[in-house]
Each structure stands twice: as C-alpha cells, then as structure tokens.
Design an enzyme around this catalytic site. Structure first.
Site, PDB file in Angstrom:
ATOM      1  CB  SER A 196      45.629  44.198  32.995  1.00 54.64           C
ATOM      2  OG  SER A 196      46.234  43.128  33.675  1.00 54.64           O
ATOM      3  CG  ASP A 292      44.984  44.517  40.629  1.00 59.10           C
ATOM      4  OD1 ASP A 292      44.387  45.283  39.858  1.00 59.10           O
ATOM      5  OD2 ASP A 292      45.471  43.423  40.268  1.00 59.10           O
ATOM      6  CG  HIS A 359      42.485  43.352  37.149  1.00 62.53           C
ATOM      7  ND1 HIS A 359      43.697  43.843  37.590  1.00 62.53           N
ATOM      8  CD2 HIS A 359      42.717  42.860  35.897  1.00 62.53           C
ATOM      9  CE1 HIS A 359      44.622  43.640  36.653  1.00 62.53           C
ATOM     10  NE2 HIS A 359      44.043  43.062  35.609  1.00 62.53           N
TER      11      HIS A 359
END
Length: 413
Positions: A196, A292, A359
């Site tokens: 991330s 995502d 994710h």
C-alpha cells in the site's frame, strides 16, 4: 472470503467511518488492517512468529523522527543457514495525511508515533519463518520498518507551529544505516518490499536501496498494492489526485521527488507510480489487484464523490454492482494495464496483476502462499515472486478481466 469475515469487515468498516468523520484518516486502511488482525487472531496464536519492536536510538540526533517527534522503529527476525546474509526489508503501509489537521490526528496513532505502536508484530506471509508458508524467503533476515511519517517515507520538513515533523526521508536513511550496521552490509541478496503506502515507498526508494548496498549484492524491489492510479472518480473528479496534492503540499515533498519526473511533470504527478515505474533502474516486481479494494473505496467511489450513495452497495461488495458499475471498474483495470506496458517491456521486471477486489496480498498468509491462495497461470503470489527474484522464470502475469478469476480472496465490507 467466507461470510464470517465479510461480516467482520462490515462491522469494522462502519466503526471506522465514525472515527474518520472526526480524524480525516482513511476508513479503508483501518478496516483492512483490522480485518488482517482478526484473521491473525483466529489463527493458532501459538504458531505465529511474534517479533519485538526495536527503536532506532540514534535517530533523534539526526532529526529522523515520527510525526510527533518520537523515535522510529522496526522489527527484525534474523536469518539462518543459507539466508544468514540475505535481507528482506518490508516497508509498512497505512495511508497518508494530506492536511495539517489529519497529520495532527495521525500523530496520536501508531502511524504517527512510536508511543502508540504495537510492541510485537506477527510475521506472516512474505515475513513468515516457515518454509511451508514462505518457501523462498523464510530463512532470510526479515525486517518490517514501521511507518510513522504519513508520506511514504519521503518528507524532510517540519511544521513548528503544530509540532509536526515530516521526516520520512530521514527515517529511511537512518533505518538503512541501522540495518547496514546489523549485518546488511554483508548481504549477498536483498529485496525491498512494501504494501500500500509502503508499496509506493518501495517504488520511490528502490534505486536508493540499491545504492546503499555493495555493488556485488543482488538487489530487487517488490511493490504490493502500490500502483495507485491517477484515475477519474465516479463524479468525474480526481479524488486521489486531490489527496496526493495535499500530501505533497503539506509535507513540501517537491524537493524529495524524482528529478527525472519533476523536469516534465508537476510534483503531484510525480507521486503517482504510473509516472515513476518505467524510470526505475533496479529490477522491480509489481503485485497488484486490478480492482484494488483500497482504490475502489477511497479513489474511485469515496463518499465525497458519491453524494447520493448509489455506489455504496457496489463498492462494499462487487456482487451488488450493476453492469454500468462493472464497466467503470473495467475501465480502471484497462488504465492500470496500459500504465505498466513500458515497465513490463523491461526483461528484468515482473508483474502479477490479478483480477481481484483485494489489497496487500504479500503480507497475508491466505493470499501469499496457502492451499487455496490466488493463482495466475497455476502459480501463487509467493511462487511467482520467487520465480522472478531468483530468475527461475520470466513472470509477466496479467489476469483476464473480472469475473474470470475464481481463485480471488476478495475483500467485502
């Protein structure tokens, strides 16, 4: 994902939205992080590797501090055997702060202060020390660098009036110095990873990572869920661009960004990976879900762009999307695939872009390497990354569009 965990995420999502209304932090980050904590908690706790936090004692004298001025830290589990001189550095993620107010709030959390960080963390997925969970990196020196600057380890300024220290770049530098002194200067192989906001950081720092290591070291980088797109949201606006512009402005990142990029693009554009990845000289692997989950929630259909709530059910569970909404997501996937074409053309780079609503797939055991893990061309994420890192195979895996992939571990809120 089974219904029990879907319910857990739904509850966590609703709870986090209440907090977000006051804090300016990302509800999706909190929901996903809480889900992963819940997944770990339901595992056999006695089998989890728990690694203590180490604070970098010399950091303050170099101005390398968290948002609130506390010391930065990391978790290190030593390598053994053939992995004794191999190093994997995982950069923690957790969104950004893009206003003075959100940064002030952030310094009261684990993402802005080591006073609030967990004293031990579970090492799972790419950080696991078990060969049956992490076949290629289980016996390496594995490090998780904690994230407490709010700008993907890039800032070097401060706001004295608010007692905010934007020192991500200095934290990066002292962390590298610390790890080199712990034995990383003898590394024969090294991998910089991140998820991330940490995945974006691995892109921003990839060539810097190679530069601090001996010329004889085999160095590569992995960005997991870091391919944040400069995309149009459901209202026709640019929610993520607005957020990134705030990060760049409030932390004064202009001077810290790639000069190759800033020579022809504005600073905010140079915080977007699509404008950076093709210029990176060090071999890199992009691991990303084509849909995502964080970008669906916070970039494509955030509440600010969905005033009527018509996207609420769809973005919480894609099985509730209508055909036009799915088409919107397909356009987003196409933008991502097109954005990596030049990057993919380089022989030393790798790709694993699966058509999932997920994710951060390298940190969770269920998505990294497990009997039912997501697969592309018959290979798990762990096998694909290993094949690429050790040059066993060329890995350029891009999935067919949704809904063809039946191996996904989709996140539903």
């Amino acid at each position: 994902m089974n219904l029990r965990f879907a319910a857990v995420v739904c509850c966590l999502w609703l709870c986090s939205v209440v907090c977000v209304a006051q804090s300016g932090s990302s509800s999706t980050d909190d929901a996903i992080w809480s889900l992963e904590s819940k997944l770990m908690a339901t595992s056999n706790a006695s089998q989890l590797l728990m690694v203590p936090l180490t604070l970098i004692q010399g950091a303050a004298s170099k101005g390398a501090v968290c948002l609130d001025g506390t010391l930065p830290g990391y978790h290190l589990h030593r390598g053994i055997g053939s992995g004794a001189n191999r190093w994997l550095i995982q950069l923690e993620g957790g969104g950004w702060c893009n206003t003075r107010r959100s940064c002030i709030f952030r310094k009261t959390t684990r993402r802005g202060s080591s006073n609030h960080m967990e004293k031990v963390l579970a090492f799972t997925g790419i950080l696991s020390n078990k060969a049956n969970e992490n076949p290629d990196f289980f016996n390496w020196n594995r490090v998780k660098l904690r994230y407490c600057d709010g700008a993907s380890y890039t800032g070097d300024s401060e706001d004295q009036s608010s007692q905010l220290y934007y020192r991500g770049q200095r934290i990066w530098q002292v962390a590298m110095e610390e790890l080199l002194s712990k034995g990383m200067q003898k590394a024969d192989q090294a991998l910089l990873s991140g998820c991330s906001a940490g995945g974006l950081a691995s892109i921003l720092h990839c060539d810097q990572f190679k530069a601090v290591l001996p010329g004889t070291t085999k160095v590569k980088c992995l960005s997991d869920a870091g391919m944040f797109m400069d995309a149009v949201d459901v209202s026709g606006g640019h929610s993520l661009r607005n957020m990134f512009q705030g990060v760049v402005t409030v932390q004064n990142l202009q001077k810290e960004l790639s000069t190759t990029c800033t020579k022809h693009l504005d600073p905010t554009s140079c915080f977007f990976p699509q404008n950076l990845v093709s210029e990176i000289k060090t071999p890199m692997f992009l691991l990303n879900a084509a849909y995502d989950a964080w970008q669906v929630q916070e970039s494509l259909a955030p509440p600010s762009a969905d005033r009527t709530g018509s996207w609420k059910a769809c973005k919480s569970d894609h099985s509730h999307c209508n055909s036009s909404q799915i088409h919107f997501f397909q356009d987003f996937r196409s933008q991502m695939v097109n954005a990596v074409k030049t990057f993919s053309a380089s022989a030393h780079n790798g790709l694993f872009i699966n058509s999932c609503f997920a994710h951060c797939q390298s940190e969770r055991q269920d998505t990294w390497f497990a009997p039912d893990s997501p697969r592309l061309y018959g290979k798990t994420v762990a096998e694909s990354v290993g094949d690429w890192y050790f040059d066993r195979k060329t890995v350029k895996a891009i999935d067919c569009p949704y809904p063809c992939d039946k191996t996904c571990h989709d996140l539903t809120f």
